[in-house]
Design a protein around this motif. Sequence first.
Motif, PDB file in Angstrom:
ATOM      1  N   ARG A 163      27.975  37.435  25.166  1.00 27.50           N
ATOM      2  CA  ARG A 163      27.893  38.087  23.839  1.00 27.50           C
ATOM      3  C   ARG A 163      28.669  39.406  23.805  1.00 27.50           C
ATOM      4  NH1 ARG A 163      22.563  36.016  24.275  1.00 27.50           N
ATOM      5  NH2 ARG A 163      21.911  34.700  22.540  1.00 27.50           N
ATOM      6  N   CYS A 164      28.596  40.186  24.896  1.00 22.93           N
ATOM      7  CA  CYS A 164      29.275  41.498  24.870  1.00 22.93           C
ATOM      8  C   CYS A 164      30.782  41.331  24.748  1.00 22.93           C
ATOM      9  CB  CYS A 164      28.902  42.324  26.103  1.00 22.93           C
ATOM     10  SG  CYS A 164      29.337  41.576  27.675  1.00 22.93           S
ATOM     11  N   ILE A 165      31.290  40.177  25.202  1.00 23.69           N
ATOM     12  CA  ILE A 165      32.742  39.940  25.115  1.00 23.69           C
ATOM     13  C   ILE A 165      33.103  39.499  23.697  1.00 23.69           C
ATOM     14  CG2 ILE A 165      34.683  38.652  26.080  1.00 23.69           C
ATOM     15  CD1 ILE A 165      32.924  38.154  28.592  1.00 23.69           C
ATOM     16  N   THR A 166      32.367  38.516  23.193  1.00 29.09           N
ATOM     17  CA  THR A 166      32.656  37.996  21.850  1.00 29.09           C
ATOM     18  C   THR A 166      32.496  39.069  20.785  1.00 29.09           C
ATOM     19  OG1 THR A 166      31.882  35.786  22.462  1.00 29.09           O
ATOM     20  CG2 THR A 166      31.952  36.289  20.104  1.00 29.09           C
ATOM     21  N   TRP A 167      31.422  39.847  20.878  1.00 30.58           N
ATOM     22  CA  TRP A 167      31.084  40.757  19.777  1.00 30.58           C
ATOM     23  C   TRP A 167      31.631  42.162  19.972  1.00 30.58           C
ATOM     24  CZ3 TRP A 167      29.965  38.222  15.582  1.00 30.58           C
ATOM     25  CH2 TRP A 167      29.503  36.919  15.728  1.00 30.58           C
ATOM     26  N   CYS A 168      32.427  42.375  20.997  1.00 34.48           N
ATOM     27  CA  CYS A 168      33.152  43.644  21.114  1.00 34.48           C
ATOM     28  C   CYS A 168      34.275  43.599  20.090  1.00 34.48           C
ATOM     29  CB  CYS A 168      33.749  43.827  22.507  1.00 34.48           C
ATOM     30  SG  CYS A 168      34.804  45.283  22.594  1.00 34.48           S
ATOM     31  N   PRO A 169      34.315  44.540  19.139  1.00 32.13           N
ATOM     32  CA  PRO A 169      35.355  44.479  18.104  1.00 32.13           C
ATOM     33  C   PRO A 169      36.768  44.533  18.679  1.00 32.13           C
ATOM     34  CG  PRO A 169      33.673  46.090  17.512  1.00 32.13           C
ATOM     35  CD  PRO A 169      33.399  45.684  18.932  1.00 32.13           C
ATOM     36  N   VAL A 170      36.925  45.070  19.911  1.00 37.74           N
ATOM     37  CA  VAL A 170      38.255  45.134  20.499  1.00 37.74           C
ATOM     38  C   VAL A 170      38.344  44.325  21.791  1.00 37.74           C
ATOM     39  CG1 VAL A 170      38.903  47.303  19.382  1.00 37.74           C
ATOM     40  CG2 VAL A 170      37.735  47.380  21.576  1.00 37.74           C
ATOM     41  N   ALA A 171      37.443  43.344  21.940  1.00 31.39           N
ATOM     42  CA  ALA A 171      37.547  42.323  22.991  1.00 31.39           C
ATOM     43  C   ALA A 171      37.531  42.846  24.421  1.00 31.39           C
ATOM     44  CB  ALA A 171      38.788  41.455  22.757  1.00 31.39           C
ATOM     45  N   ILE A 172      36.766  43.883  24.695  1.00 25.55           N
ATOM     46  CA  ILE A 172      36.636  44.319  26.089  1.00 25.55           C
ATOM     47  C   ILE A 172      35.767  43.289  26.813  1.00 25.55           C
ATOM     48  CG2 ILE A 172      35.735  46.125  27.620  1.00 25.55           C
ATOM     49  CD1 ILE A 172      36.569  48.122  25.388  1.00 25.55           C
ATOM     50  N   ASP A 173      36.184  42.945  28.021  1.00 25.58           N
ATOM     51  CA  ASP A 173      35.610  41.810  28.739  1.00 25.58           C
ATOM     52  C   ASP A 173      35.074  42.298  30.092  1.00 25.58           C
ATOM     53  OD1 ASP A 173      35.247  39.572  30.333  1.00 25.58           O
ATOM     54  OD2 ASP A 173      37.030  38.530  29.571  1.00 25.58           O
ATOM     55  N   ILE A 174      33.774  42.271  30.247  1.00 27.27           N
ATOM     56  CA  ILE A 174      33.147  42.776  31.472  1.00 27.27           C
ATOM     57  C   ILE A 174      33.649  42.019  32.712  1.00 27.27           C
ATOM     58  CG2 ILE A 174      31.056  41.319  31.229  1.00 27.27           C
ATOM     59  CD1 ILE A 174      29.416  43.680  32.366  1.00 27.27           C
ATOM     60  N   THR A 175      33.950  40.732  32.551  1.00 20.16           N
ATOM     61  CA  THR A 175      34.431  39.958  33.718  1.00 20.16           C
ATOM     62  C   THR A 175      35.831  40.430  34.116  1.00 20.16           C
ATOM     63  OG1 THR A 175      35.448  38.142  32.445  1.00 20.16           O
ATOM     64  CG2 THR A 175      33.112  37.922  32.964  1.00 20.16           C
ATOM     65  N   GLU A 176      36.627  40.768  33.101  1.00 20.17           N
ATOM     66  CA  GLU A 176      37.989  41.237  33.339  1.00 20.17           C
ATOM     67  C   GLU A 176      37.977  42.629  33.995  1.00 20.17           C
ATOM     68  OE1 GLU A 176      40.679  39.356  32.794  1.00 20.17           O
ATOM     69  OE2 GLU A 176      41.779  41.012  33.760  1.00 20.17           O
ATOM     70  N   GLU A 177      37.061  43.482  33.540  1.00 17.48           N
ATOM     71  CA  GLU A 177      36.970  44.829  34.110  1.00 17.48           C
ATOM     72  C   GLU A 177      36.549  44.750  35.581  1.00 17.48           C
ATOM     73  OE1 GLU A 177      38.261  47.270  32.352  1.00 17.48           O
ATOM     74  OE2 GLU A 177      38.488  45.764  30.777  1.00 17.48           O
ATOM     75  N   ALA A 178      35.573  43.878  35.861  1.00 23.46           N
ATOM     76  CA  ALA A 178      35.123  43.720  37.248  1.00 23.46           C
ATOM     77  C   ALA A 178      36.256  43.158  38.107  1.00 23.46           C
ATOM     78  CB  ALA A 178      33.905  42.802  37.300  1.00 23.46           C
ATOM     79  N   ARG A 179      36.998  42.215  37.546  1.00 23.22           N
ATOM     80  CA  ARG A 179      38.106  41.588  38.278  1.00 23.22           C
ATOM     81  C   ARG A 179      39.187  42.615  38.611  1.00 23.22           C
ATOM     82  NH1 ARG A 179      39.291  37.849  34.766  1.00 23.22           N
ATOM     83  NH2 ARG A 179      37.626  36.554  35.568  1.00 23.22           N
ATOM     84  N   ALA A 180      39.487  43.460  37.640  1.00 21.52           N
ATOM     85  CA  ALA A 180      40.548  44.454  37.846  1.00 21.52           C
ATOM     86  C   ALA A 180      40.194  45.379  39.009  1.00 21.52           C
ATOM     87  CB  ALA A 180      40.760  45.257  36.567  1.00 21.52           C
ATOM     88  N   ILE A 181      38.922  45.771  39.075  1.00 20.86           N
ATOM     89  CA  ILE A 181      38.521  46.678  40.155  1.00 20.86           C
ATOM     90  C   ILE A 181      38.570  45.953  41.500  1.00 20.86           C
ATOM     91  CG2 ILE A 181      36.534  47.954  41.074  1.00 20.86           C
ATOM     92  CD1 ILE A 181      35.894  48.752  38.164  1.00 20.86           C
ATOM     93  N   ARG A 182      38.089  44.702  41.516  1.00 22.28           N
ATOM     94  CA  ARG A 182      38.104  43.951  42.782  1.00 22.28           C
ATOM     95  C   ARG A 182      39.539  43.700  43.253  1.00 22.28           C
ATOM     96  NH1 ARG A 182      34.077  41.042  45.377  1.00 22.28           N
ATOM     97  NH2 ARG A 182      32.689  41.019  43.583  1.00 22.28           N
ATOM     98  N   LYS A 183      40.383  43.316  42.298  1.00 21.50           N
ATOM     99  CA  LYS A 183      41.783  43.014  42.640  1.00 21.50           C
ATOM    100  C   LYS A 183      42.477  44.212  43.263  1.00 21.50           C
ATOM    101  CE  LYS A 183      43.959  39.340  39.960  1.00 21.50           C
ATOM    102  NZ  LYS A 183      44.699  39.068  38.724  1.00 21.50           N
ATOM    103  N   SER A 184      42.242  45.384  42.693  1.00 12.71           N
ATOM    104  CA  SER A 184      42.944  46.574  43.189  1.00 12.71           C
ATOM    105  C   SER A 184      42.528  46.863  44.633  1.00 12.71           C
ATOM    106  CB  SER A 184      42.664  47.775  42.294  1.00 12.71           C
ATOM    107  OG  SER A 184      41.338  48.218  42.480  1.00 12.71           O
ATOM    108  N   GLU A 185      41.255  46.567  44.955  1.00  9.68           N
ATOM    109  CA  GLU A 185      40.803  46.764  46.342  1.00  9.68           C
ATOM    110  C   GLU A 185      41.476  45.762  47.265  1.00  9.68           C
ATOM    111  OE1 GLU A 185      36.664  46.704  47.185  1.00  9.68           O
ATOM    112  OE2 GLU A 185      36.465  48.849  46.765  1.00  9.68           O
ATOM    113  N   GLN A 186      41.562  44.518  46.777  1.00 11.60           N
ATOM    114  CA  GLN A 186      42.199  43.478  47.597  1.00 11.60           C
ATOM    115  C   GLN A 186      43.664  43.801  47.837  1.00 11.60           C
ATOM    116  OE1 GLN A 186      41.087  40.181  45.155  1.00 11.60           O
ATOM    117  NE2 GLN A 186      39.176  39.787  46.271  1.00 11.60           N
ATOM    118  N   ALA A 187      44.305  44.315  46.783  1.00 12.62           N
ATOM    119  CA  ALA A 187      45.726  44.668  46.910  1.00 12.62           C
ATOM    120  C   ALA A 187      45.921  45.797  47.919  1.00 12.62           C
ATOM    121  CB  ALA A 187      46.280  45.070  45.550  1.00 12.62           C
ATOM    122  N   ALA A 188      44.923  46.712  47.947  1.00 15.18           N
ATOM    123  CA  ALA A 188      45.039  47.868  48.846  1.00 15.18           C
ATOM    124  C   ALA A 188      44.831  47.483  50.309  1.00 15.18           C
ATOM    125  CB  ALA A 188      44.026  48.933  48.434  1.00 15.18           C
ATOM    126  N   GLU A 189      44.131  46.345  50.519  1.00 14.53           N
ATOM    127  CA  GLU A 189      43.817  45.968  51.909  1.00 14.53           C
ATOM    128  C   GLU A 189      45.043  45.515  52.694  1.00 14.53           C
ATOM    129  OE1 GLU A 189      40.628  43.122  51.676  1.00 14.53           O
ATOM    130  OE2 GLU A 189      39.245  44.727  51.140  1.00 14.53           O
TER     131      GLU A 189
END
Lengths: 379, 262
Positions: free
Chosen positions: A353-379
């Motif tokens: 629901r938080c993704i669908t009903w965010c008027p500007v489409a912020i996506d909690i799964t995408e935010e979590a992914r971005a943080i995880r990815k940056s750590e993986q890239a740094a390794e």
Amino acid sequence: MKPSLQRGDRIVLEREHFQNLLDALNKKGYQIIGPTLGEGSIIYGKLSCVSDLPIGWTDEQEGGMYHLKKRGDNALFGYTVGPHSWKNFLFPSVQQLLQAKREGKGFQVNRKREEIPKFAFLGARSCDIYAITIQDKVFIKGKFVDPHYASRRGDTFIVAVNCGKAGGTCFCVSMGTGPRADLGFDIAMTEVLKSDRHYFLVELGTERGAEIFQEIPYKNASEEERATANTVVENTAKHMGRYMNTDHIKDLLYRNYEHPRWNDVAERCLACANCTMVCPTCFCTTVEDTGDVPGGHAERWRKLDSCFNLDHSYIHGGSTRYSIRSRYRQWMIHKIATWIDQFGTTGCVGCGRCITWCPVAIDITEEARAIRKSEQAAE
Amino acid sequence: MGIKRKPKLAVWKFASCDGCQLTVLDCEDELLTLTDHIELAYFLEASSAVKRGPYDISIAEGSVTTQQDVERIHKIRKASKLLIGAGACASSGGIQALRNFTNVKDFVSAVYPSPEYIKTLDTSTPFSQHVPVDYELQGCPINKHQLLDAISSFLHGRKPNSTSYSVCIECKRRGNVCVMVAHGIPCMGPVTRAGCNALCPTYNRGCYSCYGPKETPNTASLSTWFRRLGMKEDDIVRIFRTYYSNAEPFRKESKLHEKDEK
């Protein structure tokens, strides 16, 4: 005389007998709440007959987007979750806590006794049942019991529906909360639509769930019918619109309080609080006192609030979370990390629901992914 | 509170449409109760009988658009214990602050047959730009609930209930379905202060921002989304230039979308 049904039994309810289920619930004195069409979406409201359901409708959901469309069949539950959740009924967004009347030099407090119906929630999805168990933990399972929530939650009868369709923003599989209901229901149904037959495979979750079926025509489920219903849910699980890697997610976020991604999301986030308002587990409230002009009558109201509001973090001297960055970070880290320390599970059930009903489409799964990815890239 | 005499209330008008003053009369059922507890000492829209100051509460609507206005708001400030600015004009300059974006002389010569008789300032400004204001009621117009709450909180020494969060909060509390997400209607709700109980979205319209900017409004992000919904730059300028065009976040955002005509 039918052999008596028991908890755990699996039976088949034909579509033509679905109204009997509603009648049986009505007869037991339940007010049935379930999905219905309203304001161009599927919302929850009072139901009295099958035709109140959004028959033949489905929804399309993406970040910041929700559309209804026709399915091309007559499914009763051929959609996912809408903007409402059961929170709207168990934890109303505006509630009067007390009234006070001036008497002499003191005052008299009155608590208005509210007539609370005995609810039957029809069509509760697994993610939402998990959300109810999370709110139960917050409001009634802890040291302090919220009497308002407790009195509404009371004997709620839950008719779960195992999802036959995954939404564009669904990720219950990632959160381990669906799409098959595995707790908290009285009966759970899987809708099966075939070219020549429309039926529901019903699992009885409680004794009172079994009791309801005493007056409804049913038959015992065959192996084939069970297998078909299983396929429906398995297929849903394979088509989740979103995915979140929850592996050590708490530690991941605890390590990244100062991640640049928080600045990035703060540029997009409106701090409008729509995400928390639609979230089926968010429970923050504010209390407002009002008084009339003569000064003889005062009222205290509790209203749904949000950690995205500046005043939410107001303490003596000012608000501690002035920037939108700090508010988004607070919400997300609480929802999927500190919540684990506080209540033993995450506060996210993957309903989307938080993704669908965010008027500007912020996506909690995408935010979590971005943080995880940056750590993986740094390794 | 131990006040023996009734507190004196004055209602003042500046450059405005009178809508906020009318809200006092719109109290209807509560109006007589109100006059039981406060004396309407100066309120020309209701009565030609006026009492001299000083006043316990002054409620002033409108914005400052002339030199006389500047002098008058200073006098009112001096004569009032508590000065409450009422409405969009009082707290931001109102619709007439559109003049702040252009040359007011062009307006004057377009509107009046004899522009030489018109003496006006180049800008429309809120009271707070001229004198200290104790409290501001927002909205175009304000509503009677906030007005009565402000007066009763003054009478009984409690904190008034004001909102600084978004219209979305009130909209969702009502159980409304988001008009932007479900219907693609551009809505100012996410950057607008609550207070109207989400009136327009309840009737399937986008919010027009009658209550002005919320705290920390992210206008840039909302504009980006408006563009995705198909809004043209001109329309984005207009949507930020309505009742609160001179409020800093809206003024700045509208400027960013203005075509450079030079």
